[in-house]
Design an enzyme around this catalytic site. Structure first.
Site, PDB file in Angstrom:
ATOM      1  CG  HIS A  90      -1.887   1.143   1.346  1.00  0.00           C
ATOM      2  ND1 HIS A  90      -3.407   0.974   1.105  1.00  0.00           N
ATOM      3  CD2 HIS A  90      -1.423   2.419   1.792  1.00  0.00           C
ATOM      4  CE1 HIS A  90      -3.733   2.327   1.222  1.00  0.00           C
ATOM      5  NE2 HIS A  90      -2.736   3.155   1.689  1.00  0.00           N
ATOM      6  CD  GLU A  91       1.519   3.585   3.725  1.00  0.00           C
ATOM      7  OE1 GLU A  91       1.488   4.484   2.934  1.00  0.00           O
ATOM      8  OE2 GLU A  91       0.504   3.379   4.266  1.00  0.00           O
ATOM      9  CG  HIS A  94      -0.049   5.965  -0.838  1.00  0.00           C
ATOM     10  ND1 HIS A  94      -0.819   6.440  -1.516  1.00  0.00           N
ATOM     11  CD2 HIS A  94      -0.283   5.579   0.319  1.00  0.00           C
ATOM     12  CE1 HIS A  94      -2.098   6.362  -0.856  1.00  0.00           C
ATOM     13  NE2 HIS A  94      -1.621   5.530   0.523  1.00  0.00           N
ATOM     14  CG  HIS A 100      -5.989   6.254   0.002  1.00  0.00           C
ATOM     15  ND1 HIS A 100      -5.790   7.356   0.833  1.00  0.00           N
ATOM     16  CD2 HIS A 100      -5.055   5.178   0.680  1.00  0.00           C
ATOM     17  CE1 HIS A 100      -4.837   7.041   1.755  1.00  0.00           C
ATOM     18  NE2 HIS A 100      -4.637   5.763   1.676  1.00  0.00           N
ATOM     19  CE1 TYR A 146      -6.698   4.708   3.867  1.00  0.00           C
ATOM     20  CE2 TYR A 146      -8.511   6.297   4.404  1.00  0.00           C
ATOM     21  CZ  TYR A 146      -6.950   5.952   4.175  1.00  0.00           C
ATOM     22  OH  TYR A 146      -6.064   6.890   4.671  1.00  0.00           O
TER      23      TYR A 146
END
Length: 189
Positions: A90-91, A94, A100, A146
């Site tokens: 996920h990071e 980014h 997101h 999320y």
């Protein structure tokens, strides 16, 4: 990011937090290798000549800036709480330039954001962005989505799927097919 001349492969140099235990480094390395298995992104150890790189450290939580940052991209992976394959993915996504899922430009077709349930000060996590969705569909299985109770101030949902208000999402344990497709399209794999 360092691009090899005449090659499609995108090299991204990495620097790990010095005090990381072997187990912590292995989780990060394993997560980075998932990009090698399904995309043309390749992570390499940082060399002295790399000007742009990713630096993992144990910070205040799980976070990364969006997109390439000159002179080093920091990714915070708190030792207690962030060292999971899906969180590292996920990071890193980014850092590679991805938002997101629930802030996509087309999100209003798929989800409702219940602002009355969002913790004060956390509203920015739900602001719609003019994203380039790279021809991929909205993805409830994305590692970038999320869960429906993210930043809830009252235990009520902050995100609800329009097609099925009971749908649970945001619990991906690995990058989805669409996450991989987006990386491959953006980086022209």
């Amino acid at each position: 990011m360092v691009v090899k001349q005449g090659a499609v492969i995108q090299d991204v140099s990495c620097l790990f937090f010095v005090s990381a235990a072997t187990e912590e480094r292995n989780i990060i390395i394993t997560a980075l290798l998932t990009f090698h298995q399904s995309t043309c992104i390749r992570f390499v150890w940082r060399q002295y000549f790399h000007q742009d790189f990713i630096h993992f450290f144990s910070g205040t939580g799980c976070w990364s800036s969006l997109g390439r940052q000159s002179q080093g991209q920091t990714i915070s992976l708190r030792k207690n709480g962030c060292l999971y394959i899906n969180t590292v993915q996920h990071e890193v996504l980014h850092a590679l330039g991805f938002h997101h899922e629930q802030v996509r430009s087309d999100r209003d077709t798929y989800v409702s954001i219940l602002t009355q349930n969002i913790e004060p000060g956390m509203e920015s996590n739900f602001v719609k962005v003019g994203t380039n969705n790279l021809g991929t569909p909205y993805d409830f299985n994305s590692v970038m989505h999320y869960n429906k109770f993210a930043f809830s101030k009252n235990g009520q949902p902050t995100i609800v799927a329009k097609s099925n208000p009971s749908l649970n999402f945001g619990q991906a344990t690995d990058m989805s097919v669409n996450d991989i497709a987006r990386v491959n399209r953006l980086y022209q794999c």
